[in-house]
Design a protein around this motif. Structure first.
Motif, mmCIF file in Angstrom:
data_model
loop_
_atom_site.group_PDB
_atom_site.id
_atom_site.type_symbol
_atom_site.label_atom_id
_atom_site.label_comp_id
_atom_site.label_asym_id
_atom_site.label_seq_id
_atom_site.Cartn_x
_atom_site.Cartn_y
_atom_site.Cartn_z
ATOM 1 N N MET A 198 0.775 -1.229 0.000
ATOM 2 C CA MET A 198 0.000 0.000 0.000
ATOM 3 C C MET A 198 0.817 1.295 0.000
ATOM 4 O O MET A 198 0.529 2.184 -0.795
ATOM 5 N N PRO A 199 1.850 1.425 0.860
ATOM 6 C CA PRO A 199 2.521 2.726 0.904
ATOM 7 C C PRO A 199 3.055 3.176 -0.456
ATOM 8 O O PRO A 199 2.913 4.337 -0.833
ATOM 9 N N GLY A 200 3.620 2.260 -1.226
ATOM 10 C CA GLY A 200 4.131 2.655 -2.541
ATOM 11 C C GLY A 200 3.019 2.981 -3.512
ATOM 12 O O GLY A 200 3.037 4.011 -4.189
ATOM 13 N N SER A 201 2.000 2.083 -3.556
ATOM 14 C CA SER A 201 0.945 2.251 -4.555
ATOM 15 C C SER A 201 0.175 3.550 -4.372
ATOM 16 O O SER A 201 -0.105 4.243 -5.338
ATOM 17 N N TYR A 202 -0.175 3.856 -3.121
ATOM 18 C CA TYR A 202 -1.012 5.036 -2.916
ATOM 19 C C TYR A 202 -0.219 6.324 -3.064
ATOM 20 O O TYR A 202 -0.796 7.391 -3.156
ATOM 21 N N ASN A 203 1.091 6.200 -3.073
ATOM 22 C CA ASN A 203 1.909 7.403 -3.198
ATOM 23 C C ASN A 203 2.041 7.848 -4.648
ATOM 24 O O ASN A 203 2.304 9.008 -4.926
ATOM 25 N N ALA A 204 1.862 6.902 -5.607
ATOM 26 C CA ALA A 204 2.187 7.212 -6.994
ATOM 27 C C ALA A 204 1.189 8.133 -7.700
ATOM 28 O O ALA A 204 1.606 9.078 -8.350
ATOM 29 N N PRO A 205 -0.135 7.879 -7.620
ATOM 30 C CA PRO A 205 -1.054 8.704 -8.412
ATOM 31 C C PRO A 205 -1.222 10.106 -7.846
ATOM 32 O O PRO A 205 -0.766 10.390 -6.737
#
Lengths: 145, 493
Positions: B230-237
């Motif tokens: 989650m931390p990486g994925s939600y940071n990208a968009p």
């Protein structure tokens, strides 16, 4: 793709495809209508229609096919969705639960007594979505350099 | 009695999404259609909530097929409240997107994807069929894949590969778990499942299936050992998309855990709910560790989601009236305030051009409104009394004490302190101190008012707890006594 100066001649392929396209297309329509009583339906019918168009794409090129079938396939998919959702919402007017389907014998001028079901309209929506999505995927990948 | 009103919050975003596909080159028209339909969805979910409040659980038997044979849509108070919050987050998210999302994304089906995401989330909340729940999970996940990758920057591409891989895996596990459950019980309707399992007793195999569901939904909802993606994925968009994800997606996983653990798997609570309590406590711990460790605005908010998921699930694990009520209050509060915090993080990043707290400072001199909004959101998140976070956490802790889980309840209490520290760090370093030169876009026109709406709502919930208390009590009653749900679905012909 890199082209050599040597011109390839696709005469046999293109002639055969001209005939075979219609056979596949008509078979896909048959499969679509058969869905209520025998194996078939919107999904496989749609896939078969798009495979007929893919055969055209193999024999000709993307531009020719786009000229012959001048549809925006993404909008066809959206139309299919609208049709499927509309079939469900039609039940609102008859005060029955969402997606309740009606069926029964209908008297048509030419065909006479025909058993019709509103589920066919839903299936037509599925058919259009499948054709639209498959062709969008293939055309998009095909056009990307 | 079928009531098609239940379908409206689901159908409106669907129609909007389909219509928007036709107008992808007309951004202004897209904005108008999105806003109008989201507003309509909000109004209909308000009406739905009111009618559930007045006349009990509302159901639709899709296609007129009686349960357990057909799919049933069930709007109990819990689902209606979440649908209401979802449409509110959807509306503010769309308003926030106008200024922040950019022409490029608007041309390439941003708004349709948002509407399909909302339709998926709403459907997942309303459905009464476990396989239909899977279908709506896929609807919202497909839309979230599009939203995550849309724009095509390097980081988005990298993170969406991870995100899709994790979710494809968990979806496959979901299907396998449903297959196991169907093999054991022979039904998919949630109410009927509950009846069948009560009749036969929860055997060991069913407890295994319950744990498999916990793994599946925990992966979607980011609980302790499964939050790694989650931390990486939600940071990208972009921030608007992160806000929708942070406020809605993980909450669907939490909702699904709550639903199956209060309706279906309720006969071996010592094991299943004990495990849930442990996982919730560890989720809280790891969430706050992440939240205090980072200096990145968005990362801090993301780790706070994980903490909140832990708090909500701890309330569910307590499985007594106070705990369940607390988790409902906290779930609604957290959806609203996470939306606001992501919007604010987006504003800070847009102004300063960086997400690193050490490179920003003194923003309050030029941006007083976002600054004070940040302050109010921060204390609301930590659970300071006049705001919405207080009542939820209070009840969750009360529930924990009543269930005799003193250690875990203290973890929740301690986590509030650390959550407060982590968001105050954002406020102090971002808004106080020396003004530093800003590299981003100094204009915040149109970005602040969605935040104001959400923060005002959070304050209103906090101050008007007495007003929403009967709604939450009704929701908790249904969750605590599955027979209310089962009677509404199966007996009412």
């Amino acid at each position: 793709m890199k082209r050599t100066n040597l011109k390839t001649n696709d005469l046999i392929l293109q002639t055969v495809v001209k005939v075979v396209f219609f056979i596949i297309f008509i078979y896909s329509v048959y499969i679509f209508f058969a869905g209520h009583y025998t194996p078939g339906g919107g999904f496989v019918g749609g896939l078969m229609t798009s495979s007929a168009i893919v055969l055209l794409l193999l024999a000709y090129d993307v531009k020719t096919v786009a000229a012959v079938i001048p549809f925006n396939f993404l909008k066809i998919a959206a139309t299919g969705l609208l049709l499927a959702l509309g079939t469900g919402m039609a039940s609102f007017f008859y005060k029955v639960p969402f997606l309740t389907h009606a069926h029964g014998p209908v008297h048509l001028p030419f065909f006479g007594e025909v058993e019709l079901a509103s589920a066919t309209a839903f299936d037509l929506g599925v058919y259009l979505v499948v054709v639209g999505v498959t062709m969008t995927i293939i055309q998009t990948i095909g056009e990307t350099e | 009695m079928s009531n098609n009103l239940v379908m409206m919050p689901l159908i409106l975003p669907l129609i909007a999404g389909i219509l928007l596909i036709f107008f992808n080159r007309k951004p202004i028209l897209q904005r108008i259609i999105s806003t109008v339909f989201s507003l309509a969805a909000l109004i209909f979910s308000l009406i739905l909530t009111a009618s559930v409040y007045q006349s009990g659980i509302q159901i639709v038997e899709i296609g007129g097929w009686a349960p357990p044979y057909g799919i049933t849509f069930v709007a109990d108070m819990y689902a209606s409240l979440l649908v209401l919050t979802t449409s509110l987050i959807g509306l503010t998210g769309i308003l926030y997107s106008f200024r922040t999302i950019g022409r490029e994304r608007e041309y390439f089906f941003y708004y349709p994807a948002v509407q399909f995401l909302l339709a998926g989330v709403t459907g997942a909340f309303l459905t009464g069929d476990i396989f239909n729940l899977f279908v709506f999970f896929e609807v919202l996940l497909m839309a979230s894949y599009v939203l995550m990758v849309l724009g095509g920057t390097k980081r988005q591409l990298r993170e969406s590969i991870k995100y899709i891989a994790v979710n494809v895996f968990s979806s496959a596990l979901f299907v396998i778990t449903v297959a196991f459950l169907y093999a054991v019980t022979g039904t998919l309707n949630m109410a009927d499942l509950s009846v069948k399992i009560s009749e036969s007793g929860q055997t060991g195999l069913l407890t295994v299936i319950a744990i498999l569901f916990l793994i599946v939904f925990g992966m979607k909802g980011a609980i302790f050992p499964l939050y790694f993606w989650m931390p990486g994925s939600y940071n990208a968009p972009p921030a608007a998309v992160s806000a929708l994800f942070g406020a809605l997606l993980t909450k669907v996983g939490v909702y699904a855990i709550t639903r199956v653990y209060t309706l279906i798997f309720i006969h071996d609570q010592a094991f299943t709910h004990g495990l849930l309590a442990w996982l919730a406590a560890l989720t809280i711990l790891f969430g706050v560790i992440g939240a205090i460790a980072y200096w990145d605005v968005k990362k801090i908010v993301i780790y706070n989601i994980i903490t909140a998921v832990g708090v909500i699930l701890f309330g569910v694990a307590a499985a007594n009236p106070a705990g369940i009520e607390g988790s409902i209050y906290y779930l609604i509060h957290d959806m609203i305030i996470k939306g606001a915090l992501f919007f604010l993080a987006g504003i800070m990043i847009s102004i300063t051009g960086t997400s690193d707290l050490r490179k920003m400072g003194g923003l309050i001199h030029r941006y007083p409104v976002p600054g004070w909004m940040m302050f109010v959101s921060a204390i609301s998140l930590a659970g300071i009394p006049p705001l919405s976070g207080f009542i939820g956490k209070l009840k969750v802790i009360q529930g924990g004490f009543e269930a005799g889980e003193y250690a875990f309840a203290f973890v929740v209490l301690l986590s509030s302190l650390l959550v407060l520290y982590s968001v105050m760090k954002v406020f102090i370093h971002g808004f106080w101190g020396e003004e530093k030169p800003i590299q981003g876009n100094p204009s915040v026109k149109g970005m602040v008012y969605p935040v104001v709406i959400l923060v005002a709502l959070s304050a209103a919930i906090g101050l008007g707890t007495e007003f929403i208390a009967p709604f939450v009590t009704q929701a908790a009653e249904t969750l605590l006594d599955p027979s209310i749900y089962i009677d509404a679905v199966l007996k009412e012909q």
